[in-house]
Design a protein around this motif. Structure first.
Motif, PDB file in Angstrom:
ATOM      1  N   GLY A  75     -39.521  29.497 -81.601  1.00 23.24           N
ATOM      2  CA  GLY A  75     -38.632  28.486 -82.165  1.00 23.24           C
ATOM      3  C   GLY A  75     -37.499  29.197 -82.851  1.00 23.24           C
ATOM      4  N   ARG A  76     -36.853  28.489 -83.748  1.00 26.22           N
ATOM      5  CA  ARG A  76     -35.687  29.050 -84.403  1.00 26.22           C
ATOM      6  C   ARG A  76     -36.023  30.300 -85.216  1.00 26.22           C
ATOM      7  N   HIS A  77     -37.251  30.382 -85.742  1.00 27.89           N
ATOM      8  CA  HIS A  77     -37.557  31.446 -86.700  1.00 27.89           C
ATOM      9  C   HIS A  77     -38.287  32.653 -86.128  1.00 27.89           C
ATOM     10  N   GLY A 116     -36.389  38.508 -74.424  1.00 25.74           N
ATOM     11  CA  GLY A 116     -35.122  37.896 -74.821  1.00 25.74           C
ATOM     12  C   GLY A 116     -35.357  36.431 -75.113  1.00 25.74           C
ATOM     13  N   TYR A 117     -34.275  35.671 -75.219  1.00 22.55           N
ATOM     14  CA  TYR A 117     -34.389  34.237 -75.467  1.00 22.55           C
ATOM     15  C   TYR A 117     -35.078  33.566 -74.279  1.00 22.55           C
ATOM     16  N   ARG A 118     -36.294  33.116 -74.478  1.00 21.53           N
ATOM     17  CA  ARG A 118     -37.107  32.444 -73.462  1.00 21.53           C
ATOM     18  C   ARG A 118     -37.270  33.264 -72.174  1.00 21.53           C
ATOM     19  N   ARG A 119     -37.292  34.588 -72.330  1.00 21.43           N
ATOM     20  CA  ARG A 119     -37.565  35.408 -71.153  1.00 21.43           C
ATOM     21  C   ARG A 119     -38.271  36.685 -71.570  1.00 21.43           C
ATOM     22  N   GLY A 154     -41.633  19.754 -73.285  1.00 21.57           N
ATOM     23  CA  GLY A 154     -40.800  20.394 -74.309  1.00 21.57           C
ATOM     24  C   GLY A 154     -39.349  20.378 -73.881  1.00 21.57           C
ATOM     25  N   CYS A 155     -38.594  21.346 -74.352  1.00 24.95           N
ATOM     26  CA  CYS A 155     -37.176  21.366 -74.005  1.00 24.95           C
ATOM     27  C   CYS A 155     -36.999  21.692 -72.531  1.00 24.95           C
ATOM     28  N   VAL A 156     -36.096  20.964 -71.887  1.00 25.95           N
ATOM     29  CA  VAL A 156     -35.851  21.143 -70.456  1.00 25.95           C
ATOM     30  C   VAL A 156     -34.859  22.277 -70.214  1.00 25.95           C
ATOM     31  N   MET A 186     -32.303  25.540 -71.716  1.00 31.50           N
ATOM     32  CA  MET A 186     -32.098  26.526 -72.777  1.00 31.50           C
ATOM     33  C   MET A 186     -30.846  26.131 -73.550  1.00 31.50           C
ATOM     34  N   ASN A 187     -30.802  26.467 -74.820  1.00 28.79           N
ATOM     35  CA  ASN A 187     -29.588  26.225 -75.587  1.00 28.79           C
ATOM     36  C   ASN A 187     -28.529  27.233 -75.151  1.00 28.79           C
ATOM     37  N   PRO A 188     -27.344  26.733 -74.755  1.00 30.82           N
ATOM     38  CA  PRO A 188     -26.267  27.689 -74.444  1.00 30.82           C
ATOM     39  C   PRO A 188     -25.890  28.405 -75.750  1.00 30.82           C
ATOM     40  N   ILE A 242     -26.322  16.825 -74.473  1.00 27.77           N
ATOM     41  CA  ILE A 242     -26.827  15.709 -73.667  1.00 27.77           C
ATOM     42  C   ILE A 242     -26.627  14.384 -74.417  1.00 27.77           C
ATOM     43  N   GLU A 243     -26.848  14.424 -75.717  1.00 23.39           N
ATOM     44  CA  GLU A 243     -26.619  13.216 -76.525  1.00 23.39           C
ATOM     45  C   GLU A 243     -25.147  12.802 -76.461  1.00 23.39           C
ATOM     46  N   ARG A 244     -24.243  13.800 -76.634  1.00 23.48           N
ATOM     47  CA  ARG A 244     -22.802  13.472 -76.631  1.00 23.48           C
ATOM     48  C   ARG A 244     -22.306  13.027 -75.258  1.00 23.48           C
ATOM     49  N   ARG A 254     -35.103  10.179 -78.521  1.00 24.76           N
ATOM     50  CA  ARG A 254     -35.290  10.881 -79.776  1.00 24.76           C
ATOM     51  C   ARG A 254     -34.607  12.248 -79.773  1.00 24.76           C
ATOM     52  N   HIS A 255     -34.809  12.998 -78.691  1.00 25.87           N
ATOM     53  CA  HIS A 255     -34.236  14.343 -78.570  1.00 25.87           C
ATOM     54  C   HIS A 255     -33.696  14.504 -77.150  1.00 25.87           C
ATOM     55  N   GLY A 256     -32.409  14.749 -77.022  1.00 26.07           N
ATOM     56  CA  GLY A 256     -31.751  14.768 -75.715  1.00 26.07           C
ATOM     57  C   GLY A 256     -32.246  15.832 -74.761  1.00 26.07           C
ATOM     58  N   ASN A 257     -32.882  16.884 -75.283  1.00 27.89           N
ATOM     59  CA  ASN A 257     -33.333  17.961 -74.406  1.00 27.89           C
ATOM     60  C   ASN A 257     -34.771  17.761 -73.926  1.00 27.89           C
TER      61      ASN A 257
HETATM   62  N1  EPU Z   1     -29.437  17.566 -81.726  1.00 23.87           N
HETATM   63  C1  EPU Z   1     -28.685  16.444 -81.468  1.00 23.87           C
HETATM   64  N2  EPU Z   1     -29.182  15.526 -80.591  1.00 23.87           N
HETATM   65  C2  EPU Z   1     -30.361  15.673 -79.971  1.00 23.87           C
HETATM   66  C3  EPU Z   1     -31.114  16.836 -80.234  1.00 23.87           C
HETATM   67  C4  EPU Z   1     -30.626  17.769 -81.118  1.00 23.87           C
HETATM   68  O1  EPU Z   1     -27.624  16.257 -82.009  1.00 23.87           O
HETATM   69  O2  EPU Z   1     -30.740  14.791 -79.199  1.00 23.87           O
HETATM   70  C5  EPU Z   1     -28.940  18.536 -82.710  1.00 23.87           C
HETATM   71  C6  EPU Z   1     -29.783  18.488 -83.970  1.00 23.87           C
HETATM   72  O3  EPU Z   1     -29.307  17.555 -84.866  1.00 23.87           O
HETATM   73  C7  EPU Z   1     -29.690  19.887 -84.487  1.00 23.87           C
HETATM   74  C8  EPU Z   1     -29.464  20.741 -83.262  1.00 23.87           C
HETATM   75  O4  EPU Z   1     -29.088  19.848 -82.232  1.00 23.87           O
HETATM   76  O5  EPU Z   1     -28.609  20.031 -85.353  1.00 23.87           O
HETATM   77  C9  EPU Z   1     -30.702  21.522 -82.921  1.00 23.87           C
HETATM   78  O6  EPU Z   1     -31.763  20.648 -82.600  1.00 23.87           O
HETATM   79  P1  EPU Z   1     -33.304  20.959 -82.928  1.00 23.87           P
HETATM   80  O7  EPU Z   1     -33.442  21.344 -84.351  1.00 23.87           O
HETATM   81  O8  EPU Z   1     -34.105  19.838 -82.430  1.00 23.87           O
HETATM   82  O9  EPU Z   1     -33.608  22.244 -82.136  1.00 23.87           O
HETATM   83  P2  EPU Z   1     -33.230  22.649 -80.684  1.00 23.87           P
HETATM   84  O10 EPU Z   1     -32.223  23.731 -80.751  1.00 23.87           O
HETATM   85  O11 EPU Z   1     -32.923  21.470 -79.846  1.00 23.87           O
HETATM   86  C10 EPU Z   1     -34.961  24.606 -80.418  1.00 23.87           C
HETATM   87  C11 EPU Z   1     -35.889  24.982 -79.293  1.00 23.87           C
HETATM   88  C12 EPU Z   1     -37.182  24.187 -79.408  1.00 23.87           C
HETATM   89  C13 EPU Z   1     -37.823  24.458 -80.761  1.00 23.87           C
HETATM   90  C14 EPU Z   1     -36.823  24.057 -81.852  1.00 23.87           C
HETATM   91  C15 EPU Z   1     -37.336  24.347 -83.245  1.00 23.87           C
HETATM   92  C16 EPU Z   1     -34.570  25.523 -77.312  1.00 23.87           C
HETATM   93  C17 EPU Z   1     -34.048  25.032 -76.014  1.00 23.87           C
HETATM   94  N3  EPU Z   1     -35.285  24.663 -78.011  1.00 23.87           N
HETATM   95  O12 EPU Z   1     -34.630  23.241 -80.184  1.00 23.87           O
HETATM   96  O13 EPU Z   1     -38.044  24.661 -78.386  1.00 23.87           O
HETATM   97  O14 EPU Z   1     -39.009  23.713 -80.901  1.00 23.87           O
HETATM   98  O15 EPU Z   1     -35.588  24.793 -81.680  1.00 23.87           O
HETATM   99  O16 EPU Z   1     -37.528  25.703 -83.448  1.00 23.87           O
HETATM  100  O17 EPU Z   1     -34.368  26.678 -77.654  1.00 23.87           O
HETATM  101  C18 EPU Z   1     -38.984  24.346 -76.205  1.00 23.87           C
HETATM  102  O18 EPU Z   1     -38.633  25.488 -75.965  1.00 23.87           O
HETATM  103  O19 EPU Z   1     -39.606  23.676 -75.362  1.00 23.87           O
HETATM  104  C19 EPU Z   1     -38.635  23.766 -77.487  1.00 23.87           C
HETATM  105  C20 EPU Z   1     -38.901  22.500 -77.770  1.00 23.87           C
END
Ligand code: EPU
Length: 288
Positions: free
Chosen positions: A132-134, A164-167, A213-215, A217-219, A228-230, A246-249
């Protein structure tokens, strides 16, 4: 005796998305000898062989997969030993990651506590460097014992591994056993940190729904969920699959969902975000 090999085994119930077709052949070896025999036979006959972990980051196509799918049953592949003094933890890669996290928190060893709530096996987590983030698993991994496609077993140590990031550089067929080096810490403080991470996760992710989970990777420097939300895609449905509102990813699946529904949503998200923002999303979800 060798492992039992079954034919046309449904894979959908073995994945968190619960969609997709069968495996042509499927086996759950209970020992290294059984595993090695299966792998050797595949190598001899040129049969495609895949390893299924916890199925929490996997989408199986509706047509299923040819060849052999192997899963390590956790009853036989979850051995875990902790040396609290040196901070060394050794665990079988078929163990649930949650088991490793819980046991190390209990033992007062820091490094994995923020991985609380991540599903899947230790092997799957290492292969895709879950985190995750930490934190992520790779940063505290010391060595991994692996089995190659020809059935050879050897140990890859920290200096030969890269995460690396998810690899990860772990591209062998099967991860068998891993060693982690963690730091001594107060168990109560660790449990508290794990609890806070879990609460935060629950507040932003659709954890009560079927998903992988997340579909994407975060760019770099951006959030895929936010993009995705925007793009106005939250809540979009194809068949029995939906971009989580709830969560766009996250793509969640329900009654009657097919793998093709999820794939169409993935394409739709990728195409729409690319058109609107010029950002190319890359899947983190594994697709078979
Ligand atoms: N956000 C939106 N809209 C959404 C989703 C997110 O605006 O629909 C914004 C949030 O408000 C926030 C930012 O995007 O400011 C980041 O969102 P979030 O905190 O949910 O974390 P994330 O970056 O989307 C990453 C990992 C997750 C992990 C969380 C917490 C990736 C792709 N995802 O999500 O990992 O659980 O941080 O550490 O790196 C996974 O890999 O399957 C996964 C769920």
């Amino acid at each position: 005796a060798g492992a039992v090999v079954v034919t046309d085994e449904p894979l959908a119930p073995k994945t968190w998305l619960r969609v997709g077709g069968p495996a042509q052949h499927f086996a759950e070896p209970t020992s290294r000898e059984q595993l090695q025999a299966l792998v050797a036979r595949c190598a001899e006959t040129g049969t495609n062989c895949r390893l299924l972990g916890g199925g929490s980051n996997l989408l199986v196509r509706d047509e299923g997969v040819s060849g052999l799918v192997i899963r390590l049953p956790k009853e036989h592949w979850s051995d875990l030993t902790i040396d609290a003094e040196s901070g060394t933890v050794t665990v079988d890669c078929g163990a649930p990651l949650s088991h490793l996290v819980a046991e190390t928190v209990k033992a007062g060893l820091a490094g994995l506590e923020t991985l609380v709530g991540i599903p899947g096996t230790v092997g799957g987590a290492l292969h895709g460097n879950s985190g995750g983030r930490h934190a992520d698993v790779g940063s505290v991994c010391e060595s991994v014992e692996v089995m190659t496609r020809s059935g050879e077993i050897f140990t890859r140590t920290r200096d030969e591994l890269s995460f690396g990031y998810r690899r990860s550089s772990l591209d062998e067929l099967c991860l068998l056993r891993a060693t982690f080096t963690l730091r001594p810490a107060d168990p109560d403080a660790l449990a508290d940190r794990a609890r806070k991470t879990w609460i935060l996760k629950k507040s932003s992710q659709p954890l009560s729904h079927q998903s992988a989970g997340c579909v994407f990777m975060n760019p770099r420097g951006q959030s895929a969920g936010d993009l995705i939300e925007r793009a106005g895609l939250k809540g979009t449905r194809v068949g029995g699959a939906e971009v989580s509102d709830r969560h766009g990813n996250f793509i969640v699946t329900g009654e009657g969902a097919r793998s093709a529904d999820v794939l169409r949503l993935i394409d739709l998200c990728r195409d729409t975000v690319l058109q609107r923002t010029g950002v190319e999303l890359e899947t983190e979800l594994r697709i078979w």
